[in-house]
Design an enzyme around this catalytic site. Structure first.
Site, PDB file in Angstrom:
ATOM      1  N   GLY A  53       0.777  -1.240   0.000  1.00 30.67           N
ATOM      2  CA  GLY A  53       0.000   0.000   0.000  1.00 30.67           C
ATOM      3  C   GLY A  53       0.807   1.287   0.000  1.00 30.67           C
ATOM      4  N   GLU A  76       3.808   4.923   5.140  1.00 25.21           N
ATOM      5  CA  GLU A  76       2.711   3.949   5.060  1.00 25.21           C
ATOM      6  C   GLU A  76       1.443   4.645   4.573  1.00 25.21           C
ATOM      7  OE1 GLU A  76       1.339   1.243   4.717  1.00 25.21           O
ATOM      8  OE2 GLU A  76       1.377   0.106   6.571  1.00 25.21           O
ATOM      9  N   ASP A  77       0.603   3.926   3.873  1.00 26.79           N
ATOM     10  CA  ASP A  77      -0.608   4.559   3.340  1.00 26.79           C
ATOM     11  C   ASP A  77      -1.650   4.837   4.411  1.00 26.79           C
ATOM     12  OD1 ASP A  77      -0.923   1.838   3.630  1.00 26.79           O
ATOM     13  OD2 ASP A  77      -2.144   1.558   1.840  1.00 26.79           O
ATOM     14  N   ASP A  98      -4.895   1.815  10.540  1.00 25.38           N
ATOM     15  CA  ASP A  98      -6.277   1.405  10.772  1.00 25.38           C
ATOM     16  C   ASP A  98      -6.331   0.837  12.192  1.00 25.38           C
ATOM     17  OD1 ASP A  98      -8.713  -0.353  10.498  1.00 25.38           O
ATOM     18  OD2 ASP A  98      -8.657   0.431   8.467  1.00 25.38           O
ATOM     19  N   PHE A 149     -15.039   3.102   4.136  1.00 23.88           N
ATOM     20  CA  PHE A 149     -14.311   2.091   3.375  1.00 23.88           C
ATOM     21  C   PHE A 149     -13.583   2.800   2.232  1.00 23.88           C
ATOM     22  CE2 PHE A 149     -14.851  -1.838   0.489  1.00 23.88           C
ATOM     23  CZ  PHE A 149     -13.565  -2.238   0.791  1.00 23.88           C
ATOM     24  N   VAL A 150     -12.270   3.017   2.381  1.00 29.22           N
ATOM     25  CA  VAL A 150     -11.537   3.806   1.393  1.00 29.22           C
ATOM     26  C   VAL A 150     -10.627   2.937   0.528  1.00 29.22           C
ATOM     27  CG1 VAL A 150     -11.595   5.971   2.689  1.00 29.22           C
ATOM     28  CG2 VAL A 150      -9.713   4.361   3.089  1.00 29.22           C
ATOM     29  N   ASP A 178      -6.012  -0.921  -1.553  1.00 29.23           N
ATOM     30  CA  ASP A 178      -6.826  -1.792  -2.400  1.00 29.23           C
ATOM     31  C   ASP A 178      -7.960  -2.445  -1.619  1.00 29.23           C
ATOM     32  OD1 ASP A 178      -5.214  -3.546  -0.770  1.00 29.23           O
ATOM     33  OD2 ASP A 178      -5.756  -5.168  -2.141  1.00 29.23           O
ATOM     34  N   ARG A 195      -6.394  -0.069  -6.415  1.00 28.08           N
ATOM     35  CA  ARG A 195      -5.167   0.405  -5.772  1.00 28.08           C
ATOM     36  C   ARG A 195      -4.537   1.581  -6.520  1.00 28.08           C
ATOM     37  NH1 ARG A 195      -2.044  -2.377  -2.087  1.00 28.08           N
ATOM     38  NH2 ARG A 195      -2.435  -4.511  -2.706  1.00 28.08           N
TER      39      ARG A 195
END
Ligand code: PRP
Length: 194
Positions: free
Chosen positions: A46, A104-105, A108, A158-159, A165, A171
């Site tokens: 990611g 990092e993307d 969570d 929900f992204v 992805d 993605r």
């Protein structure tokens, strides 16, 4: 607009908003590592797009900026973390004594980054470990974790896109968006067929 746009219910962070955000982060990170040597560690898959764009915006440029990759995964084809973070691809002996900046993307549950940070600080013996994440979904934390730099405080939606992805879909969108429920269902049905 991007090719998969029909699948998106909305754009949460546009290309322009991301670009402006990266300029801000690049300046803050540049000040932090001014005159220093830094090892940038990009978390795959990611984090690849975020890293490639952000690394070019770090200003001023550190004395030395190295790049390496670590692969972490815990979601597989699901939308909930499996809780087991699989980490591969890094020769841990290469971080000893270094100032490490993880890119990092998304944060969570926090499991991935807390696991990577413990590994680098413990077994790895890094001199310092800091984290820059594009998105922070604080509402979803399962373990305590704070990134040092955050692009956007992300709502609990929900992204996908810009590296993120859903079972390898969406993605490569150049923005962060929220897919339509029917598009998510279509992908889920494809997954269930296999
Ligand atoms: C995603 C994302 C982060 C992690 C964040 O990776 O890229 O690495 O989840 O979630 P957490 O805070 O709940 O641990 P994923 O496991 O989907 O792998 P990928 O990047 O290869 O798609």
């Amino acid at each position: 607009m991007a090719k998969s746009m029909p699948d998106m219910a909305k754009v949460l962070y546009s290309e322009q908003a991301i670009d402006e955000c990266l300029t801000r982060l690049g300046k803050e990170i540049g000040q932090e590592y001014k005159g220093k040597k830094v090892l940038v560690l990009s978390v795959l898959k990611g984090g690849f797009m975020f890293t490639a764009d952000l690394i070019r915006k770090v200003d001023p440029y550190p004395t030395v900026m190295q790049l390496d990759f670590i692969k972490a995964s815990s979601y597989g084809s699901g939308t909930e973390t499996s809780g087991v973070v699989k980490i591969e691809g890094l020769d841990i002996s290469t971080v000893k004594g270094k100032d490490v900046l993880i890119m990092e993307d998304i944060v969570d549950s926090g499991l991935t980054l807390s696991r990577i940070c413990s590994l680098l600080r413990g077994e790895g013996g890094a001199a310092s470990v800091k984290v820059c994440a594009l998105l922070d979904k604080r509402a979803r934390r399962k373990v305590e974790f704070e990134a040092d730099w955050v692009g956007f405080d992300c709502p609990d939606e929900f992204v996908v896109g810009y590296g993120i992805d859903f079972s390898e879909h969406w993605r490569f969108l150049p923005f962060v968006g929220v897919p339509k429920p029917e598009a998510v269902e279509r992908v889920r049905a494809e997954i269930n067929k296999h």
